[in-house]
Design a protein around this motif. Structure first.
Motif, PDB file in Angstrom:
ATOM      1  N   LEU A  50       0.817  -1.211   0.000  1.00 48.25           N
ATOM      2  CA  LEU A  50       0.000   0.000   0.000  1.00 48.25           C
ATOM      3  C   LEU A  50       0.852   1.263   0.000  1.00 48.25           C
ATOM      4  N   ALA A  51       1.837   1.337   0.883  1.00 47.96           N
ATOM      5  CA  ALA A  51       2.666   2.534   0.963  1.00 47.96           C
ATOM      6  C   ALA A  51       3.456   2.760  -0.319  1.00 47.96           C
ATOM      7  N   GLN A  52       3.914   1.688  -0.946  1.00 45.01           N
ATOM      8  CA  GLN A  52       4.649   1.832  -2.204  1.00 45.01           C
ATOM      9  C   GLN A  52       3.757   2.423  -3.287  1.00 45.01           C
ATOM     10  N   ALA A  53       2.524   1.950  -3.346  1.00 40.09           N
ATOM     11  CA  ALA A  53       1.595   2.470  -4.344  1.00 40.09           C
ATOM     12  C   ALA A  53       1.307   3.949  -4.097  1.00 40.09           C
ATOM     13  N   VAL A  54       1.123   4.314  -2.822  1.00 39.30           N
ATOM     14  CA  VAL A  54       0.859   5.710  -2.486  1.00 39.30           C
ATOM     15  C   VAL A  54       2.047   6.583  -2.859  1.00 39.30           C
ATOM     16  N   ILE A  55       3.244   6.122  -2.560  1.00 38.76           N
ATOM     17  CA  ILE A  55       4.422   6.957  -2.797  1.00 38.76           C
ATOM     18  C   ILE A  55       4.685   7.158  -4.286  1.00 38.76           C
ATOM     19  N   LEU A  56       4.353   6.172  -5.097  1.00 42.81           N
ATOM     20  CA  LEU A  56       4.538   6.325  -6.533  1.00 42.81           C
ATOM     21  C   LEU A  56       3.653   7.436  -7.083  1.00 42.81           C
ATOM     22  N   LEU A  57       2.394   7.437  -6.680  1.00 41.28           N
ATOM     23  CA  LEU A  57       1.491   8.466  -7.184  1.00 41.28           C
ATOM     24  C   LEU A  57       1.797   9.833  -6.573  1.00 41.28           C
ATOM     25  N   ALA A  58       2.143   9.841  -5.281  1.00 43.39           N
ATOM     26  CA  ALA A  58       2.473  11.110  -4.628  1.00 43.39           C
ATOM     27  C   ALA A  58       3.716  11.731  -5.248  1.00 43.39           C
ATOM     28  N   TYR A  59       4.701  10.906  -5.568  1.00 39.53           N
ATOM     29  CA  TYR A  59       5.932  11.424  -6.169  1.00 39.53           C
ATOM     30  C   TYR A  59       5.658  12.044  -7.535  1.00 39.53           C
ATOM     31  N   GLU A  60       4.872  11.363  -8.356  1.00 38.62           N
ATOM     32  CA  GLU A  60       4.575  11.916  -9.677  1.00 38.62           C
ATOM     33  C   GLU A  60       3.830  13.242  -9.547  1.00 38.62           C
ATOM     34  N   TRP A  61       2.906  13.324  -8.590  1.00 39.29           N
ATOM     35  CA  TRP A  61       2.201  14.597  -8.388  1.00 39.29           C
ATOM     36  C   TRP A  61       3.173  15.681  -7.932  1.00 39.29           C
ATOM     37  N   SER A  62       4.119  15.322  -7.083  1.00 39.68           N
ATOM     38  CA  SER A  62       5.035  16.315  -6.498  1.00 39.68           C
ATOM     39  C   SER A  62       5.936  16.967  -7.533  1.00 39.68           C
ATOM     40  N   LYS A  63       6.102  16.346  -8.682  1.00 45.83           N
ATOM     41  CA  LYS A  63       6.951  16.938  -9.713  1.00 45.83           C
ATOM     42  C   LYS A  63       6.405  18.273 -10.198  1.00 45.83           C
ATOM     43  N   GLY A  64       5.113  18.488 -10.003  1.00 41.96           N
ATOM     44  CA  GLY A  64       4.511  19.726 -10.473  1.00 41.96           C
ATOM     45  C   GLY A  64       4.415  20.810  -9.423  1.00 41.96           C
ATOM     46  N   VAL A  65       4.997  20.600  -8.260  1.00 47.59           N
ATOM     47  CA  VAL A  65       4.965  21.620  -7.213  1.00 47.59           C
ATOM     48  C   VAL A  65       6.382  21.910  -6.751  1.00 47.59           C
ATOM     49  N   ALA A  66       6.539  23.021  -6.074  1.00 47.49           N
ATOM     50  CA  ALA A  66       7.875  23.465  -5.657  1.00 47.49           C
ATOM     51  C   ALA A  66       8.201  22.922  -4.272  1.00 47.49           C
TER      52      ALA A  66
END
Length: 242
Positions: free
Chosen positions: A147-163
Motif C-alpha cells: 500500500l505505501a509503495q503504491a501511495v508513494i509512486l502516485l504522490a511522487y509523480e504529483w510532487s513533480k509539479g509543485v515546488a
C-alpha cells in the motif's frame, strides 16, 4: 499546469492494518500531500499502530477523516482515480501515474486517488465509481506493490509539479593545482622506493606510468591530496616503528 489546482486526496478503502495506514501517511507527507480519508478501516480509527509507522507524519493521521462508504469519501471530488489493474466488466480510461498527475494539476476541482485493501485491492464496484484507472507499469513476473509503495509512486509523480524543497546542494571542492599532484606522486615514489616496491627494476617506468595515470584520473582537491600525504606518512612511520 493550473496553479490553483488543489492537491489530490488520498483515499484508503477498507485498509486492514494500522501500520500500513501510518506508512501511507509517511509516503504522503514526504511529497507534500496531507489529506487522507479512510473508508471503513477494518480495525477502526484511530489505530495505535499507525503513529509509530508514520515516523513523524502525525499531522496527516490527526486530520484523517473516516467514512462509511467510498461514495461519501469522494462526494466533493470532481475526478476520481482508481489505483488498480484493469478490472473485468469495467471500461475506464487507463493512465500511468505520470499521466494522472498531469491531469490533477490541470483540474480546478478536487481529485482523489483511491487505494484498495492490502490483501485484495479495490473491488469492481469501487473501480466502477471512479472516473479513470491508474496502473503502474510493473514487472509482469512480480507485480507486488504494498500500500505505501503504491501511495508513494502516485504522490511522487504529483510532487513533480509543485515546488518542494530539494536536498541542499553541497558544492565539491575545486581540483587542486597540478603542482600539488606532482608533489603527491613524488611522495608516493619516494616511499615506494624505500619499501622496494619497484621490482623488477625493468618494470619501474611502466609501473610509474600506471601510478601517474591512476592518480591523475580523478579531480583531487587540495584536501584530498593533503589527506593522502598524511596516509603515506603514517604508513611509513608504522613500518619504521615495527
Amino acid at each position: 499546469m493550473t496553479a490553483a489546482a488543489p492537491p489530490p486526496v488520498i483515499v484508503l478503502v477498507r485498509p486492514q492494518l494500522g501500520e500500513n495506514i501510518g506508512k501511507a501517511a509517511r509516503a504522503m507527507l514526504n511529497f507534500g500531500l496531507t489529506e487522507m480519508r479512510l473508508v471503513a478501516p477494518r480495525d477502526g480509527w484511530p489505530n495505535p499502530d499507525a503513529g509509530p509507522a508514520a515516523s513523524g507524519a502525525d499531522p496527516v493521521l490527526a486530520e484523517a477523516q473516516v467514512f462509511d462508504t467510498l461514495a461519501e469519501a469522494v462526494a466533493d471530488c470532481t475526478t476520481i482515480y482508481a489505483t488498480t489493474v484493469r478490472k473485468r466488466g469495467v471500461s475506464k480510461p487507463v493512465l500511468t501515474p505520470e499521466e494522472a498527475a498531469r491531469e490533477v494539476h490541470g483540474t480546478a476541482g478536487r481529485s482523489a486517488y483511491i487505494f484498495g485493501p492490502e490483501r485484495s485491492g479495490l473491488e469492481t464496484d469501487d473501480v466502477a465509481l471512479a472516473h479513470k484507472i491508474v496502473t503502474v507499469p510493473i514487472n509482469p513476473e512480480f507485480g507486488s506493490l504494498n500500500l505505501a509503495q503504491a501511495v508513494i509512486l502516485l504522490a511522487y509523480e504529483w510532487s513533480k509539479g509543485v515546488a518542494l524543497a530539494s536536498p541542499p546542494h553541497v558544492p565539491l571542492d575545486p581540483p587542486a593545482p597540478h603542482s600539488e599532484m606532482e608533489e603527491l606522486i613524488g611522495h608516493f615514489v619516494r616511499d615506494l622506493d624505500t619499501a622496494g616496491y619497484f621490482f623488477p627494476a625493468d618494470r619501474r617506468e611502466a609501473t610509474l606510468r600506471t601510478l601517474r595515470t591512476t592518480l591523475t584520473r580523478t579531480g583531487w582537491s587540495h584536501n584530498d591530496i593533503r589527506m593522502m600525504h598524511g596516509i603515506i606518512t603514517a604508513l611509513g612511520r608504522t613500518k619504521k616503528q615495527s
